[in-house]
Design a protein around this motif. Structure first.
Motif, PDB file in Angstrom:
ATOM      1  N   ILE A 207       0.830  -1.202   0.000  1.00  0.00           N
ATOM      2  CA  ILE A 207       0.000   0.000   0.000  1.00  0.00           C
ATOM      3  C   ILE A 207       0.862   1.248   0.000  1.00  0.00           C
ATOM      4  O   ILE A 207       0.590   2.214  -0.727  1.00  0.00           O
ATOM      5  N   SER A 208       1.932   1.225   0.792  1.00  0.00           N
ATOM      6  CA  SER A 208       2.837   2.382   0.816  1.00  0.00           C
ATOM      7  C   SER A 208       3.983   2.219  -0.178  1.00  0.00           C
ATOM      8  O   SER A 208       4.402   3.192  -0.814  1.00  0.00           O
ATOM      9  N   ASP A 209       4.495   0.995  -0.338  1.00  0.00           N
ATOM     10  CA  ASP A 209       5.626   0.789  -1.245  1.00  0.00           C
ATOM     11  C   ASP A 209       5.288   1.146  -2.688  1.00  0.00           C
ATOM     12  O   ASP A 209       6.141   1.632  -3.438  1.00  0.00           O
ATOM     13  N   PHE A 210       4.044   0.886  -3.099  1.00  0.00           N
ATOM     14  CA  PHE A 210       3.632   1.153  -4.477  1.00  0.00           C
ATOM     15  C   PHE A 210       2.559   2.243  -4.574  1.00  0.00           C
ATOM     16  O   PHE A 210       1.915   2.396  -5.605  1.00  0.00           O
ATOM     17  N   ARG A 211       2.340   2.970  -3.492  1.00  0.00           N
ATOM     18  CA  ARG A 211       1.418   4.117  -3.434  1.00  0.00           C
ATOM     19  C   ARG A 211      -0.027   3.735  -3.762  1.00  0.00           C
ATOM     20  O   ARG A 211      -0.787   4.526  -4.297  1.00  0.00           O
ATOM     21  N   PHE A 212      -0.413   2.506  -3.411  1.00  0.00           N
ATOM     22  CA  PHE A 212      -1.797   2.098  -3.653  1.00  0.00           C
ATOM     23  C   PHE A 212      -2.771   2.905  -2.805  1.00  0.00           C
ATOM     24  O   PHE A 212      -3.968   2.954  -3.115  1.00  0.00           O
ATOM     25  N   ASP A 213      -2.282   3.536  -1.742  1.00  0.00           N
ATOM     26  CA  ASP A 213      -3.154   4.364  -0.897  1.00  0.00           C
ATOM     27  C   ASP A 213      -3.786   5.511  -1.689  1.00  0.00           C
ATOM     28  O   ASP A 213      -4.820   6.042  -1.293  1.00  0.00           O
ATOM     29  N   GLU A 214      -3.171   5.861  -2.818  1.00  0.00           N
ATOM     30  CA  GLU A 214      -3.689   6.963  -3.633  1.00  0.00           C
ATOM     31  C   GLU A 214      -4.846   6.535  -4.536  1.00  0.00           C
ATOM     32  O   GLU A 214      -5.569   7.389  -5.060  1.00  0.00           O
ATOM     33  N   VAL A 215      -5.009   5.206  -4.738  1.00  0.00           N
ATOM     34  CA  VAL A 215      -6.000   4.746  -5.718  1.00  0.00           C
ATOM     35  C   VAL A 215      -6.988   3.731  -5.129  1.00  0.00           C
ATOM     36  O   VAL A 215      -7.777   3.143  -5.873  1.00  0.00           O
ATOM     37  N   LEU A 216      -6.976   3.534  -3.833  1.00  0.00           N
ATOM     38  CA  LEU A 216      -7.902   2.580  -3.221  1.00  0.00           C
ATOM     39  C   LEU A 216      -9.011   3.301  -2.466  1.00  0.00           C
ATOM     40  O   LEU A 216      -8.883   4.469  -2.110  1.00  0.00           O
ATOM     41  N   SER A 217     -10.094   2.568  -2.219  1.00  0.00           N
ATOM     42  CA  SER A 217     -11.163   3.103  -1.381  1.00  0.00           C
ATOM     43  C   SER A 217     -11.409   2.222  -0.161  1.00  0.00           C
ATOM     44  O   SER A 217     -11.859   2.704   0.876  1.00  0.00           O
ATOM     45  N   HIS A 218     -11.101   0.918  -0.288  1.00  0.00           N
ATOM     46  CA  HIS A 218     -11.316  -0.014   0.822  1.00  0.00           C
ATOM     47  C   HIS A 218     -10.211  -1.064   0.850  1.00  0.00           C
ATOM     48  O   HIS A 218      -9.641  -1.422  -0.186  1.00  0.00           O
ATOM     49  N   VAL A 219      -9.944  -1.562   2.046  1.00  0.00           N
ATOM     50  CA  VAL A 219      -9.041  -2.698   2.252  1.00  0.00           C
ATOM     51  C   VAL A 219      -9.739  -3.660   3.203  1.00  0.00           C
ATOM     52  O   VAL A 219     -10.202  -3.249   4.271  1.00  0.00           O
ATOM     53  N   THR A 220      -9.831  -4.938   2.818  1.00  0.00           N
ATOM     54  CA  THR A 220     -10.470  -5.937   3.673  1.00  0.00           C
ATOM     55  C   THR A 220      -9.404  -6.828   4.309  1.00  0.00           C
ATOM     56  O   THR A 220      -8.576  -7.420   3.606  1.00  0.00           O
ATOM     57  N   LEU A 221      -9.454  -6.914   5.641  1.00  0.00           N
ATOM     58  CA  LEU A 221      -8.546  -7.762   6.402  1.00  0.00           C
ATOM     59  C   LEU A 221      -9.301  -8.985   6.915  1.00  0.00           C
ATOM     60  O   LEU A 221     -10.483  -8.909   7.204  1.00  0.00           O
ATOM     61  N   GLY A 222      -8.599 -10.102   7.029  1.00  0.00           N
ATOM     62  CA  GLY A 222      -9.185 -11.278   7.658  1.00  0.00           C
ATOM     63  C   GLY A 222      -9.531 -12.415   6.729  1.00  0.00           C
ATOM     64  O   GLY A 222      -9.851 -13.517   7.183  1.00  0.00           O
ATOM     65  N   ILE A 223      -9.482 -12.194   5.415  1.00  0.00           N
ATOM     66  CA  ILE A 223      -9.705 -13.293   4.473  1.00  0.00           C
ATOM     67  C   ILE A 223      -8.421 -14.129   4.434  1.00  0.00           C
ATOM     68  O   ILE A 223      -7.329 -13.568   4.318  1.00  0.00           O
ATOM     69  N   PRO A 224      -8.511 -15.456   4.535  1.00  0.00           N
ATOM     70  CA  PRO A 224      -7.283 -16.276   4.495  1.00  0.00           C
ATOM     71  C   PRO A 224      -6.723 -16.353   3.073  1.00  0.00           C
ATOM     72  O   PRO A 224      -7.092 -17.225   2.282  1.00  0.00           O
ATOM     73  N   LEU A 225      -5.835 -15.443   2.754  1.00  0.00           N
ATOM     74  CA  LEU A 225      -5.320 -15.296   1.390  1.00  0.00           C
ATOM     75  C   LEU A 225      -3.858 -15.708   1.250  1.00  0.00           C
ATOM     76  O   LEU A 225      -3.235 -15.492   0.215  1.00  0.00           O
ATOM     77  N   GLY A 226      -3.282 -16.307   2.314  1.00  0.00           N
ATOM     78  CA  GLY A 226      -1.907 -16.771   2.238  1.00  0.00           C
ATOM     79  C   GLY A 226      -0.895 -15.650   2.346  1.00  0.00           C
ATOM     80  O   GLY A 226      -1.229 -14.489   2.601  1.00  0.00           O
ATOM     81  N   ASN A 227       0.364 -16.005   2.133  1.00  0.00           N
ATOM     82  CA  ASN A 227       1.480 -15.064   2.244  1.00  0.00           C
ATOM     83  C   ASN A 227       2.358 -15.173   1.011  1.00  0.00           C
ATOM     84  O   ASN A 227       2.849 -16.260   0.686  1.00  0.00           O
ATOM     85  N   GLN A 228       2.559 -14.071   0.343  1.00  0.00           N
ATOM     86  CA  GLN A 228       3.384 -14.037  -0.869  1.00  0.00           C
ATOM     87  C   GLN A 228       4.832 -14.369  -0.520  1.00  0.00           C
ATOM     88  O   GLN A 228       5.383 -13.855   0.447  1.00  0.00           O
ATOM     89  N   SER A 229       5.458 -15.238  -1.299  1.00  0.00           N
ATOM     90  CA  SER A 229       6.849 -15.620  -1.019  1.00  0.00           C
ATOM     91  C   SER A 229       7.834 -14.836  -1.881  1.00  0.00           C
ATOM     92  O   SER A 229       7.505 -14.396  -2.991  1.00  0.00           O
ATOM     93  N   PHE A 230       9.058 -14.687  -1.348  1.00  0.00           N
ATOM     94  CA  PHE A 230      10.132 -13.950  -2.016  1.00  0.00           C
ATOM     95  C   PHE A 230      11.429 -14.754  -1.961  1.00  0.00           C
ATOM     96  O   PHE A 230      11.614 -15.594  -1.069  1.00  0.00           O
TER      97      PHE A 230
END
Length: 324
Positions: A207-230
């Motif tokens: 959200i901050s690394d790619f400035r998504f805060d400028e183009v979003l209206s909602h963020v939903t927390l709590g859905i089991p969506l896993g963890n992106q690996s690097f």
């Protein structure tokens, strides 16, 4: 006599001066301000410094654009070290991407330990040919970021176009009745801004690394969506060519501990990004109730067991989960 002293001094300097230090090229595709710098680049660079080994960093695609080509760049020697995401070339990393399955990581276990459990057991070696992993970790739990919708129930997602970074996340999106759209993180801002996609599944640090805060209206927390690996990997032949002291320093500064440090930095950035959204407007962040979470879990948790069985990875999955 003066000339003799100069010769003796020069000889002494030759004896004590270190051999010319090796320099490794580290390439990535994000800005220097991205979490990657504090999480990986700085501690790795500082950790090897006493040995004389040097890392030169090439951010923002300076050694080649295109996040999906990172692994190819290090294998071909365009870069000596790269940062990348298994999800961009999903077929190469079936086990490294198990972290992205809903509920894959046991409570209290870091993604770094999940992945290194697999690597140390010899399960992931074939997924990293011709390279030596320096760090393996995951982002904070993925969240659902939305352009102009609020999502509280699975049916709220039906028909929405959701950006994904991997085949597994694509299957999750399809299971929820939405349409997966795969693209690099660097393209998501414009896609959200123009309505090409309705949302994105990714860690909240983005959200901050790619400035998504400028183009979003909602963020939903709590859905089991896993963890992106690097991963951060080095060209194995290049590591093998280093002087012993520099190679040992590189290995000492990397591995499980560096991976845990990176994951902690990702988690901290994600928490900070959510806190900033709440400070801006409490209505932006939707935190699901236990009952609302259960509706998503009923759809997504069975997907994990199905995928593990499809891969024939039951034993590997148990090993990576620490025997759980």
């Amino acid at each position: 006599m003066k000339n003799l002293k100069r010769v003796v001094l020069a000889a002494a300097l030759l004896v004590v001066a270190p051999a010319s230090a090796e320099t490794l090229k580290l390439a990535h595709f994000v800005a220097p301000t991205h979490t990657l710098t504090e999480a990986i680049v700085t501690p790795l660079t500082e950790g090897i410094a006493p040995s004389g080994l040097v890392i030169e960093t090439y951010p923002a695609g300076k050694l080649g654009a295109g996040p999906a080509d990172q692994y190819v760049r290090v294998v071909q020697g365009v870069a000596d070290i790269v940062w990348g995401l298994p999800g961009y070339t999903s077929s190469q990393f079936p086990l490294a991407m198990l972290t992205e399955l809903p509920g894959a990581q046991p409570d209290g276990m870091t993604g770094a330990d999940f992945l290194w459990n697999g690597y140390d057991a010899g399960l992931l070696e074939r997924e990293f040919p011709r390279t030596e992993p320096l760090a393996l970790w995951t982002a904070e739990p993925a969240v659902l970021i939305l352009r102009d919708h609020e999502v509280r129930e699975p049916q709220d997602l039906r028909g929405l176009k959701i950006r994904v970074s991997s085949s597994i996340t694509g299957e999750i999106v399809q299971a929820l009745g939405a349409i997966p759209v795969q693209m690099a993180a660097t393209d998501v801002y414009n896609a959200m801004q123009t309505g090409l996609v309705d949302g994105v599944i990714t860690g909240s640090s983005a959200i901050s690394d790619f400035r998504f805060d400028e183009v979003l209206s909602h963020v939903t927390l709590g859905i089991p969506l896993g963890n992106q690996s690097f991963y951060v990997v080095a060209n194995a032949a290049r590591v093998g060519s280093l002087p012993d002291s520099e190679r040992e320093a590189l290995r000492a500064a990397s591995g499980r501990e560096l991976s845990r440090h990176a994951e902690a930095a990702w988690n901290a950035k994600g928490e900070s990004a959510i806190a900033a959204l709440r400070e801006r407007d409490q209505g932006i962040v939707t935190e699901l109730t236990p009952d609302e979470m259960s509706a998503f879990e009923a759809i997504l948790l069975p997907l994990t067991q199905e995928k593990v069985a499809e891969l024939g990875a039951e034993e590997a999955f148990a090993t990576m989960r620490g025997g759980q």
